[in-house]
Scaffold this active site. Structure first.
Site, mmCIF file in Angstrom:
data_model
loop_
_atom_site.group_PDB
_atom_site.id
_atom_site.type_symbol
_atom_site.label_atom_id
_atom_site.label_comp_id
_atom_site.label_asym_id
_atom_site.label_seq_id
_atom_site.Cartn_x
_atom_site.Cartn_y
_atom_site.Cartn_z
ATOM 1 N N SER A 194 0.852 -1.191 0.000
ATOM 2 C CA SER A 194 0.000 0.000 0.000
ATOM 3 C C SER A 194 0.885 1.237 0.000
ATOM 4 C CB SER A 194 -0.870 0.034 1.262
ATOM 5 O OG SER A 194 -1.673 -1.100 1.342
ATOM 6 N N GLU B 148 -0.784 6.964 -1.875
ATOM 7 C CA GLU B 148 -0.910 8.358 -1.451
ATOM 8 C C GLU B 148 0.424 8.886 -0.948
ATOM 9 O OE1 GLU B 148 -3.605 6.139 -1.148
ATOM 10 O OE2 GLU B 148 -4.129 7.381 -2.862
ATOM 11 N N TRP C 86 -2.654 -3.085 -3.308
ATOM 12 C CA TRP C 86 -3.162 -3.339 -1.966
ATOM 13 C C TRP C 86 -4.457 -4.143 -1.927
ATOM 14 C CZ3 TRP C 86 -7.838 -0.833 -0.809
ATOM 15 C CH2 TRP C 86 -8.209 0.188 -1.680
ATOM 16 N N ASN D 192 -3.873 3.761 -7.973
ATOM 17 C CA ASN D 192 -3.732 5.067 -8.610
ATOM 18 C C ASN D 192 -2.273 5.444 -8.857
ATOM 19 O OD1 ASN D 192 -3.830 5.493 -5.530
ATOM 20 N ND2 ASN D 192 -2.886 7.365 -6.245
ATOM 21 N N ASP E 68 -8.583 9.197 -8.843
ATOM 22 C CA ASP E 68 -8.218 8.205 -7.836
ATOM 23 C C ASP E 68 -9.055 6.938 -7.913
ATOM 24 O OD1 ASP E 68 -6.711 7.163 -5.682
ATOM 25 O OD2 ASP E 68 -8.299 7.698 -4.276
ATOM 26 N N TRP F 157 -11.690 3.916 5.135
ATOM 27 C CA TRP F 157 -11.966 5.151 4.416
ATOM 28 C C TRP F 157 -13.421 5.556 4.613
ATOM 29 C CZ3 TRP F 157 -10.747 6.067 -1.502
ATOM 30 C CH2 TRP F 157 -10.721 7.453 -1.729
#
Lengths: 600, 176
Positions: A196, A199, A265, A283, A325, A559
């Site tokens: 992961s 971001e 991920w 992304n 995204d 999230w």
């Protein structure tokens, strides 16, 4: 089934070619595959290698589902969002938690008594490097070991009987924003694990470790030069053609690919006959598309790789040059089913971008890509000959440019569906998909890369589609016709992995905490029970001492918990419906609990 | 319920260094102590002083300009930087999430200094019951250079003069 002589000989050959592996390794896969076909156990995160999340157990039916009730519960003692679900191997159940990533082995013969508990020591500084809560999507089993992928990317092999550490390896570096959230998958003598950190500008990769000692068998990156991708320019195919040399590098400006994201991920599937593993990449980094011109290959891509060597057989990029995204990491469901009337070895993938992709999993041919939420508006359709989406300029954050607020894009960044895996029922031939029904405004802007710091570069606000008040649907989807069969509205996004039974029941959990059983044919509610917290875990099934059980982790977060705890805002007029504005935190609070149900 | 915790903790710098040291050391504190001196000279922190002077309102004034629910470009920038760096934990519009506290509430009792200290140095509450980590942003120029504006935005939200969602700018006809 016994392994055929040829398969066995081939495996030994491969093993000796690799130098160290014995014949036992060849059996490991066979054993796990066989175990996964025993409906009494749940030995692979996705239920089986096909990730179908379907149980052949028949005790719980549409007639008696109303008699379901919780029979035992187990508190994990951890507050954060609980994704994934328990494994059941023989008489033991394995329950995992978000950070600090505890694992509990529970004895099903002894009322769930804790046989062993494992809690790794991890530097808490990894916590804030995790994108969206400290989730973990579960452990894997193989060769008498439980594999845990920790937040700090350590992959640890535990003796399934004692919890003793057999080996542990560090997959990547959290100081650079790489973290571990995904469930590993055991394939033959290897355990596969993704990373992961999309971001934080990681260079995403999938890595296969040898079960024997934790040494690396292969590592394949999502972007970079061909040798890092494990691509053969002449043999790796995309849309029916060889990808050619430098297929990734050509689609990035300068060295941006080195911090280009494409994290891995999500879930991994495996077809033993084709010997291919399937997974998706996330992304491209940053979220500001104007900082990374080009298609950004191979972010947002379905990969089919040789399980032994990692070499890519075929790839398909769903969202070239992402501007919203829409990570491509959702589960790849392998199903032999009819597509446009023709029996097909299909790979079915409900993507974040709102399209349900159906590919021929033998060669990567794109057969179908239809919207599975009518709200989807960023693209009109996917051109089946080029594989590219036809992007609507009004909703293109790249076209509108940085520092411009692109409004009303559907779906929102969390996708028409996120990691919460769907289920396929061979009985009805339908797919059961937990979905988000949320749109967004998205404003990208320039962001500086600092290792270990967020590399996002966009701000967004989320709200329900115009004129609507519910934020989620649980749908039945038909790939043969390419359409939604029925759709059950939910107040909030459905962020829980589905389960179907051979008796025509479909299960899922809701963010406000209900475990629900519905009729797979009609979507009619058969049973619901409010668990202690919101459900973002996956519903699993097993049998013990002749009784069928349904198990699910509750524990709101992830999230969804971050986006919805305070409720969503609508910036457009006419969004008067109160439901959508109600905050999730007025329905449910934190806390991880496993609840096990049966009908007797 | 969250209890009040001291901010400006003397160990704060050490924690930040713990992060810098690569998270590799299992005993972060030992590493932190040896590296503490280095951290104090970290370039990211110094940059705060380079922020444009007009970003800092006079001491007696409100730390934001909001007229009839519309904001000046400082507050707007604060909103965007919040969205980029804080939203993923503190939820949309500073309203809180399942993961981190509602900053619109926090700023009702926190001073600006405590706010800055928390953001620059981070804060941890990690024990058997909690795994709360507020990261240190001291080395993140996008945050440090815009901290006054992030504060101004959140304070305006906290004071109730600014509603939820994307703020409209003063003097803009369209809402872009």
């Amino acid at each position: 089934m016994k392994p055929s002589k040829r398969l066995f000989a081939w495996a030994v050959l491969m093993s000796s070619a690799a130098g160290i592996l014995g014949a036992g390794a060849a059996f490991a896969n066979d054993q796990l595959e066989k175990m996964s076909q025993d409906p009494k156990q749940w030995v692979i995160p996705g239920g089986d290698y096909n990730s179908q999340r379907h149980t052949k157990l028949t005790q719980i039916t549409t007639e008696n589902a109303h008699k379901l009730h919780p029979v035992w519960t187990f508190s994990t003692g951890v507050l954060r969002g609980h994704e994934g679900g328990p494994l059941v191997v023989g008489d033991m159940m394995y329950v995992h938690t978000p950070f600090p990533n505890k694992v509990f082995a529970l004895d099903l013969n002894n009322e769930g008594r804790i046989v062993w508990a494992y809690e790794p020591k991890q530097d808490p500084n990894v916590i804030p490097v995790m994108c969206c809560d400290t989730v973990n999507r579960g452990v894997a089993y193989g060769e008498g070991m439980i594999f845990l992928h920790q937040a700090d990317t350590t992959l640890v092999a535990l003796d399934a009987k004692t919890g003793k550490v057999a080996w542990s390896v560090k997959d990547d570096d959290p100081a650079k924003g790489a973290t571990g959230t995904s469930a590993p998958l055991v394939v033959k003598d290897k355990v596969l694990v993704g990373v992961s950190g999309g971001e934080f500008g990681v260079q995403g990769h999938m890595t296969a470790y040898n079960i024997k000692d934790g040494s690396v068998a292969w590592r394949a990156y999502s972007e970079g030069p061909d040798d890092q991708l494990l691509f053969d320019p002449d043999k790796t195919m995309a849309m029916g053609k060889p990808v050619g040399k430098d297929s990734s590098l050509k689609t990035w400006e300068g060295d941006q690919w080195k911090i280009g994201g494409g994290a891995t991920w999500g879930w991994i599937s495996y077809d033993p006959k084709l010997n291919l593993v399937y997974y998706g990449s996330g992304n491209p980094s940053t979220w500001n598309p104007s900082q990374r011109p080009g298609d950004n290959k191979w972010s947002m891509t379905v990969f089919a790789r040789d399980a032994d060597t990692g070499m890519a057989k075929w790839v398909y990029q769903m969202t070239p040059h992402d501007e919203w995204d829409y990570d491509g990491i959702n589960e790849m469901i392998l199903a032999d089913t009819k597509v446009h009337g023709k029996e097909t070895k299909a790979l079915v993938h409900f993507d974040r971008n709102g399209f349900a992709y159906v590919l021929d999993r033998t060669n990567g041919a794109l057969l179908e890509a239809n919207k599975f939420d009518p709200a989807v508006n960023w693209a009109t359709k996917v051109d089946l000959s080029t594989g590219r989406p036809e992007v609507v300029a009004q909703y293109s954050t790249d076209h509108n440019g940085a520092d411009h607020n692109t409004k009303g894009v559907c779906p929102a960044a969390l996708g028409s569906k996120d990691e919460q895996p769907a289920s396929f029922s061979p009985q009805t031939g339908l797919f059961y998909v937990p979905t988000n029904h949320v749109c967004m405004d998205y404003e990208p802007y320039k962001v500086t890369y600092t290792a270990g710091q967020p590399y996002v570069g966009a701000t967004l606000s989320m709200f329900p589609p115009k004129g609507e008040s519910h934020l989620g649907n649980f749908i039945a989807y038909d790939v043969n016709e390419g359409k939604i069969v029925w759709s059950d509205h939910e107040t909030f996004s459905v962020w829980s992995g589905a389960l179907t039974t051979a008796t025509g029941v479909a299960f899922y959990g809701t963010l406000d905490g209900d475990l629900k059983a519905v009729d797979a044919k009609t979507g009619k509610l058969l049973y619901k029970f409010k668990t202690p917290s919101g459900i973002i875990g996956n519903v699993n099934a097993f049998e013990h001492n002749g009784k069928e059980y349904i198990a699910v982790l509750s524990g709101v977060g992830g999230w969804a918990g971050i986006g919805m705890a305070a409720g969503l805002t609508g910036d457009t007029d006419g969004l008067g419906a109160v439901g959508a504005y109600k905050s999730l935190s007025s329905y449910t609070q934190l806390g991880g609990v496993l609840t096990v149900f049966s009908v007797e | 319920m969250r209890r009040d915790r001291p901010t400006g903790h003397p160990q704060a710098e050490h924690r930040m260094v713990g992060k810098l040291s690569g998270l590799l050391a299992t005993t972060a504190l030992a590493a932190a102590l040896t590296l503490a001196a280095a951290s104090l000279a970290a370039p990211g922190i110094a940059r705060a002083d380079d922020a444009p002077a007009d970003a800092k309102p006079p001491a007696d004034a409100k730390p934001y300009v909001v007229q009839n629910g519309r904001v000046d470009h400082h507050v707007f920038n604060g909103y965007r930087r919040y969205g980029d760096n804080c939203l993923r934990c503190h939820g949309p519009d500073g309203a809180g999430s399942s993961y981190a506290p509602a900053l619109v509430d926090s700023l009702k009792h926190m001073t600006k200094e405590q706010f800055e200290d928390t953001v620059i140095n981070g804060r941890q509450d990690v024990n058997t019951a909690n795994q709360n980590v507020m990261p240190a942003f001291g080395l993140n120029p996008d945050v440090v250079e815009n901290l006054d504006e992030i504060y101004g935005y959140l304070k305006a939200r906290s004071d109730g003069v600014l509603g939820r969602g994307r703020p409209k700018k003063i003097g803009d006809d369209d809402d872009n």
